[in-house]
Motif scaffolding. Sequence first.
Motif, short mmCIF file in Angstrom:
data_model
loop_
_atom_site.label_atom_id
_atom_site.label_comp_id
_atom_site.label_asym_id
_atom_site.label_seq_id
_atom_site.Cartn_x
_atom_site.Cartn_y
_atom_site.Cartn_z
N THR A 228 45.90 38.62 42.33
CA THR A 228 46.79 37.47 42.20
C THR A 228 47.99 37.61 43.12
N GLY A 229 48.54 36.47 43.55
CA GLY A 229 49.72 36.48 44.39
C GLY A 229 50.96 36.78 43.58
N SER A 230 52.09 36.75 44.23
CA SER A 230 53.34 37.04 43.54
C SER A 230 53.62 35.97 42.50
N GLY A 231 54.11 36.36 41.36
CA GLY A 231 54.41 35.43 40.28
C GLY A 231 55.32 36.10 39.27
N SER A 232 55.60 35.40 38.19
CA SER A 232 56.45 35.97 37.16
C SER A 232 55.63 36.84 36.23
N ALA A 233 56.31 37.48 35.28
CA ALA A 233 55.62 38.32 34.31
C ALA A 233 54.75 37.50 33.38
N SER B 40 53.08 34.55 34.43
CA SER B 40 52.15 33.68 35.14
C SER B 40 51.57 34.41 36.34
N ALA B 41 50.41 33.93 36.78
CA ALA B 41 49.75 34.50 37.95
C ALA B 41 48.92 33.42 38.60
N THR B 42 48.79 33.48 39.92
CA THR B 42 47.99 32.51 40.66
C THR B 42 47.12 33.23 41.67
N ALA B 43 46.00 32.60 42.00
CA ALA B 43 45.10 33.15 43.02
C ALA B 43 44.34 32.00 43.66
N ARG B 44 44.00 32.19 44.93
CA ARG B 44 43.20 31.20 45.65
C ARG B 44 41.95 31.90 46.17
N VAL B 45 40.79 31.34 45.84
CA VAL B 45 39.53 32.01 46.11
C VAL B 45 38.61 31.06 46.87
N THR B 46 37.96 31.57 47.91
CA THR B 46 36.84 30.85 48.54
C THR B 46 35.57 31.39 47.92
N LEU B 47 34.91 30.55 47.18
CA LEU B 47 33.76 30.98 46.37
C LEU B 47 32.47 30.46 46.97
N ASP B 48 31.56 31.37 47.25
CA ASP B 48 30.24 30.99 47.74
C ASP B 48 29.37 30.56 46.56
N ARG B 49 28.54 29.57 46.81
CA ARG B 49 27.69 29.04 45.73
C ARG B 49 26.78 30.10 45.13
N ARG B 50 26.40 31.10 45.93
CA ARG B 50 25.48 32.14 45.47
C ARG B 50 26.19 33.28 44.75
N GLU B 51 27.52 33.35 44.82
CA GLU B 51 28.27 34.41 44.14
C GLU B 51 28.23 34.19 42.63
N PRO B 52 27.78 35.16 41.85
CA PRO B 52 27.75 34.97 40.40
C PRO B 52 29.14 34.97 39.77
N PHE B 53 30.08 35.68 40.41
CA PHE B 53 31.45 35.71 39.89
C PHE B 53 32.40 36.25 40.94
N ARG B 54 33.68 36.08 40.68
CA ARG B 54 34.73 36.68 41.50
C ARG B 54 35.75 37.31 40.54
N VAL B 55 36.02 38.59 40.72
CA VAL B 55 36.99 39.30 39.88
C VAL B 55 38.39 39.02 40.41
N LEU C 193 42.25 40.30 39.80
CA LEU C 193 43.09 41.32 39.20
C LEU C 193 44.54 40.83 39.11
N GLN C 194 45.16 41.02 37.97
CA GLN C 194 46.56 40.67 37.80
C GLN C 194 47.43 41.67 38.57
N ARG C 195 48.20 41.19 39.52
CA ARG C 195 49.05 42.07 40.32
C ARG C 195 50.16 42.67 39.43
N GLY C 196 50.28 43.99 39.45
CA GLY C 196 51.30 44.66 38.67
C GLY C 196 51.05 44.65 37.18
N GLY C 197 49.88 44.24 36.76
CA GLY C 197 49.56 44.18 35.33
C GLY C 197 48.31 44.97 35.01
N SER C 198 47.68 44.62 33.92
CA SER C 198 46.51 45.38 33.48
C SER C 198 45.31 44.49 33.18
N ARG C 199 45.46 43.19 33.34
CA ARG C 199 44.37 42.28 32.96
C ARG C 199 43.39 42.08 34.10
#
Length: 283
Positions: free
Chosen positions: A164-169, A171-186, A188-194
């Motif tokens: 995830t990009g920079s955010g507050s404690a 909130s978190a944001t991320a921008r993903v280019t997702l391929d149709r064949r990808e089953p998932f995209r992980v 990770l919370q920056r600076g966190g544990s989720r």
Amino acid sequence: MMDGHGAPKKARTGKQVSDSDEVEEAGEEETTKVTYSMDRDVLECCICLTPFEAQIYMCKNGHAACGKCCLGLKRACAYCSESIGDIRCRPLEALLASMSSPCYFRGNGCMQTVAYCDKRSHEESCPYAPCHCPFEGCSYLGLLLHRHVLDEHAKSKSAAVTTTGSGSARSATARVTLDRREPFRVILQRGGSRVFVLHNGGDVLSGRSLSLVSVGPPPPANSKLKYKIAVTSDERSEFALSASGDVPCVRQLDLFEAKSFLFVPDDFWGSSSSVCVSVSIQL
């Protein structure tokens, strides 16, 4: 030894208590806790084979079942077809209400002793329960999934990991280019544990189902994880698809079944077979 009436006087013997018994004296009253052993299935619903909880029902012939199974069987006993769901099995309920045990994850650090009827719900949300790595072929099972993914999978260029990009404690944001064949995209919370997973399901016709799930323990009581995902296509930039809701939490991605999702039709993926997904999370 004789008493004052000439009759033999019985010798007083001390009460023997085993290591598993605890005796507390308060005045003339005694409270004794005794440990017994019994087959585990005695304390389970014989229909769904899950541990009994607070409310247990029985038919007039004494066959017991949990409330959920009573409804599933349309209130007909599975053994004798008599009506079931009106009579509570009070003796068994009282027995379970008096029982407690350490959390199953005591070896991982949980020191709580929980009532038997609360054991399943506690262990489902226990922060000391280990989590499975979502990547195929990885056998990791532990408490430090965020660190594991960061160390073992995020460094590979082929791994589907986004931080995830920079955010507050909160909130978190991320921008993903997702391929149709990808089953998932992980994600990770920056600076966190989720650890979040953008799940790309193929369980719908003429499209894909996108949903967000957290691999880890649920948040503390009275709090929820919220998400919003927005999908755009390079070839159809004038249109956007979006969805929002609560983030479900699981210990193992393979067991996840999305109850709600964003439907992305086949023609939205375009000739590149990919879409841009913006993910916003409220922690």
